[in-house]
Design a protein around this motif. Structure first.
Motif, PDB file in Angstrom:
ATOM      1  N   UNK A 280      68.220  66.995  31.255  1.00  0.00           N
ATOM      2  CA  UNK A 280      67.250  66.994  32.347  1.00  0.00           C
ATOM      3  C   UNK A 280      65.823  67.038  31.820  1.00  0.00           C
ATOM      4  N   UNK A 281      65.568  67.852  30.794  1.00  0.00           N
ATOM      5  CA  UNK A 281      64.227  67.923  30.226  1.00  0.00           C
ATOM      6  C   UNK A 281      63.831  66.603  29.592  1.00  0.00           C
ATOM      7  N   UNK A 282      64.813  65.920  29.000  1.00  0.00           N
ATOM      8  CA  UNK A 282      64.505  64.604  28.435  1.00  0.00           C
ATOM      9  C   UNK A 282      64.140  63.618  29.533  1.00  0.00           C
ATOM     10  N   UNK A 283      64.868  63.637  30.635  1.00  0.00           N
ATOM     11  CA  UNK A 283      64.566  62.738  31.741  1.00  0.00           C
ATOM     12  C   UNK A 283      63.177  63.029  32.299  1.00  0.00           C
ATOM     13  N   UNK A 284      62.828  64.310  32.390  1.00  0.00           N
ATOM     14  CA  UNK A 284      61.492  64.675  32.863  1.00  0.00           C
ATOM     15  C   UNK A 284      60.434  64.140  31.911  1.00  0.00           C
ATOM     16  N   UNK A 285      60.693  64.241  30.615  1.00  0.00           N
ATOM     17  CA  UNK A 285      59.717  63.787  29.623  1.00  0.00           C
ATOM     18  C   UNK A 285      59.498  62.286  29.711  1.00  0.00           C
ATOM     19  N   UNK A 286      60.581  61.516  29.798  1.00  0.00           N
ATOM     20  CA  UNK A 286      60.413  60.060  29.825  1.00  0.00           C
ATOM     21  C   UNK A 286      59.803  59.612  31.141  1.00  0.00           C
ATOM     22  N   UNK A 287      60.172  60.287  32.248  1.00  0.00           N
ATOM     23  CA  UNK A 287      59.553  59.949  33.536  1.00  0.00           C
ATOM     24  C   UNK A 287      58.053  60.250  33.506  1.00  0.00           C
ATOM     25  N   UNK A 288      57.691  61.337  32.867  1.00  0.00           N
ATOM     26  CA  UNK A 288      56.273  61.681  32.744  1.00  0.00           C
ATOM     27  C   UNK A 288      55.551  60.641  31.891  1.00  0.00           C
ATOM     28  N   UNK A 289      56.216  60.161  30.863  1.00  0.00           N
ATOM     29  CA  UNK A 289      55.622  59.126  30.026  1.00  0.00           C
ATOM     30  C   UNK A 289      55.401  57.849  30.836  1.00  0.00           C
ATOM     31  N   UNK A 290      56.392  57.479  31.655  1.00  0.00           N
ATOM     32  CA  UNK A 290      56.267  56.278  32.483  1.00  0.00           C
ATOM     33  C   UNK A 290      55.138  56.436  33.496  1.00  0.00           C
ATOM     34  N   UNK A 291      55.052  57.627  34.110  1.00  0.00           N
ATOM     35  CA  UNK A 291      53.975  57.871  35.058  1.00  0.00           C
ATOM     36  C   UNK A 291      52.618  57.818  34.366  1.00  0.00           C
ATOM     37  N   UNK A 292      52.564  58.300  33.136  1.00  0.00           N
ATOM     38  CA  UNK A 292      51.307  58.239  32.391  1.00  0.00           C
ATOM     39  C   UNK A 292      50.904  56.794  32.127  1.00  0.00           C
ATOM     40  N   UNK A 293      51.883  55.960  31.795  1.00  0.00           N
ATOM     41  CA  UNK A 293      51.581  54.536  31.582  1.00  0.00           C
ATOM     42  C   UNK A 293      51.085  53.894  32.879  1.00  0.00           C
ATOM     43  N   UNK A 294      51.761  54.216  33.985  1.00  0.00           N
ATOM     44  CA  UNK A 294      51.346  53.648  35.275  1.00  0.00           C
ATOM     45  C   UNK A 294      49.927  54.089  35.625  1.00  0.00           C
ATOM     46  N   UNK A 295      49.615  55.367  35.398  1.00  0.00           N
ATOM     47  CA  UNK A 295      48.260  55.855  35.678  1.00  0.00           C
ATOM     48  C   UNK A 295      47.241  55.201  34.755  1.00  0.00           C
ATOM     49  N   UNK A 296      47.595  55.035  33.531  1.00  0.00           N
ATOM     50  CA  UNK A 296      46.697  54.392  32.567  1.00  0.00           C
ATOM     51  C   UNK A 296      46.386  52.968  32.999  1.00  0.00           C
ATOM     52  N   UNK A 297      47.416  52.275  33.522  1.00  0.00           N
ATOM     53  CA  UNK A 297      47.202  50.913  33.992  1.00  0.00           C
ATOM     54  C   UNK A 297      46.248  50.869  35.176  1.00  0.00           C
ATOM     55  N   UNK A 298      46.355  51.856  36.053  1.00  0.00           N
ATOM     56  CA  UNK A 298      45.480  51.893  37.223  1.00  0.00           C
ATOM     57  C   UNK A 298      44.039  52.204  36.818  1.00  0.00           C
TER      58      UNK A 298
END
Length: 769
Positions: A280-298
């Motif tokens: 679960x912690x790994x899933x949270x980490x990768x989801x946070x990474x994806x959200x960071x990429x999405x925010x960076x793109x915006x």
């Protein structure tokens, strides 16, 4: 008959349709006549339904084609058709007349309805004109008030905006208090045009207070952006607000990129590798990474290339961790676990970074990881076999390190290790993980190549264990000097010989069969269209290696005993030897070495079929004694009556006429064959050592006593008694030839000394037991 009537009715109906069509559309009737040619510009004159019909021409053609009966029948048909046409025409006229009557009635009703509608329309027009006049009166009366109301509305809006400007510092303070920074930024950006126009005059104080509040908001937003405790979503929202306030974002961009790169330095991204991290912690980490990429793109739309490099770098780092992980002892389920995790991560990142082509990037990295896993499995299997075999050199009599246990463990490692590996590969392929389905054919090839390379390296490892990578002269010197350490080294060679045979005869066929069963449907082609696994080649290698190891074991044991025999015959002075009083100690040492060899081969090699029956030991001794007595009497008489040269001549003649015995035969993988070969070689060495010495009578008698004592125990352990008698006799003959005075011991004395030795041996066995 009925078919003719049906055809007549169909033709009649067709003609009726054509006639009606020609009645309503003369142009169409000529073009659609059944006898007309649609592609012809001029209609045929004999077409009765066309406008260009010529009766005379038609009659002439009909007269030419038909007889009188036919003309009469055609006449009757035409009369009938004319009557039918008249009837149909009359019916059609009646029907059309009825339609005309109905149409006339409808027109009358419409006319009466229109007359009433005209009066209603005039009344409606009067009403509309009345409404319009009243509307014009109202507009005229309210025009002055409307202008006033509009002015008041504009003034109210202006006052509301002015009030908003005066209330802005308080609003911003409330937003700061509740951390409603998005509302605060929206209020401030809405007031910016007024501040730009009147900020230095009318609203100077308001502008200054608002800027102070915004400064606090900017500071708080910066803290959120650069705080590691905040989530990526909160940091992204803060960065967007700062960007709306026209705050410089270069430092912000570098900081966010640093946070993204933090994922690259995180070594706990694979839960299967790091046990302390939960899925679960790994899933949270990768989801946070994806959200960071999405925010960076915006926030930074022009940063796509940097994000692509970051994502590819992350996947590369993950696969490097996997490559190190698969080098450890893992099973197929472990490999599936890490690949499934990384594939799910690829799918998540591919949603926000399709330009990164992470699928192709992951596919190439997966090839390396899976191939490394296959090589690692074979490497660990090789290490297991090597460790098991090396226990032979460390054994100290413990049961767990016996040759039989070591051999069984080695066989189990080869057979079960290969089978378990194939089961793991089968589970991996049956899981249908998308990233592995693309590699299915390659995995087939890698597994076959892995088995081929594994058995090749295993054969090389066996040769290294046996020391055959060195030269023959070096091996002989090492054996003579004891370089290999202890007596266990020949045992290792014997185990290698037996294991090579089992691999050739059992392991290779089983693995070939299991490969075919596991990979049914595979292409079984290696690179460059060469087969990956060639069982014939591997079988030939181990067949040859097994033969080498078996002969090497025999040579090592023979050389060890030969060193013992050589020391025995080179140490004393045989010309001055004293009268024999007992069997020499070298005989005990020789028999002890043979006993060790017998115990080793019984643990490793199977028992063969005896080629010769053994006679009773008493009879054998008596026969040997009588034979020796006869030979001794003959030699004594020859020594008395003839000269030395005549005696040697008769000895060689006796050997020529003696029954020929096959001494050296092909060595087989059986206990009897190996022991027999070693004994033969040792006795031949003993004969050669005797031939290099010169004996007096006592020395010759000592050799006679030792050889006579050896006959019974040697026959107990060998299968070819005839060959043993021949070789032992050859030693006596060689000693006779090299003796200055070959007078044999008297049989009673010989038997007494042998009996004393047997009694002493029995007593020692009783004490030791």
């Amino acid at each position: 008959m009925s078919s003719n009537n049906d055809e007549a009715l169909d033709e009649k109906a067709k003609r009726m349709r054509d006639l009606l069509s020609s009645f309503y559309s003369p142009t169409r009737s000529s073009s659609t006549s059944p006898n007309s040619n649609p592609f012809s510009k001029h209609p045929s004159p004999d077409d009765i339904n066309s406008s260009s019909f010529q009766p005379n021409h038609y009659i002439n053609i009909l007269a030419q084609k038909s007889n009188l009966e036919g003309l009469l029948q055609r006449h009757v048909e035409m009369v009938t058709e004319i009557k039918n046409l008249d009837t149909d025409l009359q019916t059609l006229v009646y029907e059309n007349y009825n339609k005309f009557i109905c149409a006339t009635d409808s027109i009358k009703r419409m006319k009466s309805n229109i007359l009433g509608m005209e009066a209603s329309m005039e009344h409606l027009l009067e009403k509309i004109m009345s409404v319009q006049s009243r509307s014009d009166g109202v507009n005229t009366s309210l025009s002055e008030n409307r202008e006033h109301i509009e002015k008041l509305h504009l003034t109210c809006n202006l006052l509301r905006k002015i009030q908003f400007i005066y209330d802005l510092p308080d609003r911003l303070a409330k937003c700061i208090k509740v951390e409603a920074y998005a509302n605060a930024v929206r209020f401030y950006t809405g007031a910016m045009p007024i501040f730009k126009a009147y900020g230095d005059s009318s609203f100077k104080d308001c502008k200054q207070a608002s800027e102070e509040a915004i400064a606090i908001i900017v500071k708080n937003l910066q803290e959120k952006v650069f705080s590691d405790s905040e989530s990526t979503q909160v940091r992204a929202e803060a960065a967007v607000l700062l960007k709306q306030l026209n705050f410089p974002v270069d430092n912000l961009k570098a900081k966010l990129r640093e946070n993204l790169e933090h994922f690259l330095s995180d070594t706990q991204l694979i839960p299967e590798v790091e046990e302390t991290v939960s899925p679960s912690s790994h899933e949270v980490a990768i989801c946070e990474f994806v959200e960071a990429i999405r925010a960076f793109q915006v926030i930074f739309p022009d940063s796509e290339k940097q994000l692509v490099n970051l994502a590819q770098e992350l996947i590369t780092k993950r696969f490097l961790i996997i490559e190190e992980y698969v080098k450890t002892r893992i099973c197929g389920e472990d490999l599936l676990g890490v690949l499934r995790v990384i594939w799910n991560d690829v799918l998540l990142m591919d949603e926000v970074l399709q330009e990164a082509s992470l699928y192709n990037h992951s596919l190439e990295a997966s090839k390396v990881a899976v191939k490394t896993y296959i090589g690692s499995v074979f490497s660990h299997l090789m290490q297991d076999i090597s460790d098991t075999l090396l226990k032979v050199l460390k054994r100290d009599g413990a049961e767990e390190h016996s040759l039989e246990v070591v051999l069984d463990a080695s066989i189990k490692a080869v057979l079960e290790g290969g089978r378990d590996f194939l089961l793991d590969v089968r589970r991996i392929l049956d899981d249908n993980l998308e990233i592995l389905n693309e590699l299915r054919e390659l995995i087939f090839d890698w597994v076959q190549e892995g088995f081929q390379d594994f058995f090749r390296q295993l054969e090389v490892q066996f040769l290294l264990f046996s020391g055959r990578k060195t030269s023959l002269a070096t091996q002989n010197r090492e054996l003579a000097e004891g370089v290999h350490g202890d007596k266990a080294f020949p045992s290792l060679v014997l185990v290698l010989a037996r294991l090579s045979v089992i691999i050739e005869q059992t392991a290779i066929p089983k693995i070939t069969k299991e490969l075919a069963a596991s990979f049914s449907g595979g292409n079984f082609q290696g690179y460059e269209y060469e087969p990956g696994f060639v069982p014939e080649e591997i079988s030939q290698k181990f067949r040859s290696a097994g033969e080498k190891f078996l002969h090497m074991y025999i040579n090592m044991k023979t050389q060890r005993i030969s060193l013992l025999l050589k020391k025995r015959f080179t140490t004393p002075c045989w010309v001055k030897h004293k009268e024999p009083r007992e069997v020499h100690m070298f005989v005990d040492l020789f028999l002890q070495e043979l006993e060790v060899i017998g115990n080793e081969v019984k643990e490793i090699l199977p028992q063969g079929i005896r080629k010769h029956h053994r006679v009773d030991s008493t009879g054998s001794n008596a026969s040997s004694t009588r034979s020796n007595s006869f030979r001794e009497e003959k030699l004594t008489r020859s020594n008395t009556l003839k000269g030395r040269s005549q005696q040697l001549l008769e000895t060689h003649l006796a050997k020529l006429f003696k029954q020929k015995v096959e001494i050296f035969t092909k060595v087989e993988y059986t206990q009897e064959s190996v022991i027999m070969t070693i004994v033969k070689l040792c006795l031949k060495s003993l004969q050669e050592f005797v031939r290099f010495q010169t004996f007096n009578r006592s020395g010759f008698q000592q050799i006679q006593l030792d050889i006579q004592f050896l006959r019974t125990p040697i026959k107990e352990i060998v299968e070819d008694e005839a060959a043993m008698d021949f070789l032992l006799d050859e030693v006596i003959v060689a000693a006779t030839e090299r003796c200055l005075d070959p007078i044999s011991l008297e049989p009673p004395i010989l038997e007494r000394l042998i009996g004393a030795k047997l009694a002493k041996t029995k007593e020692q066995d009783t004490i030791s037991s």
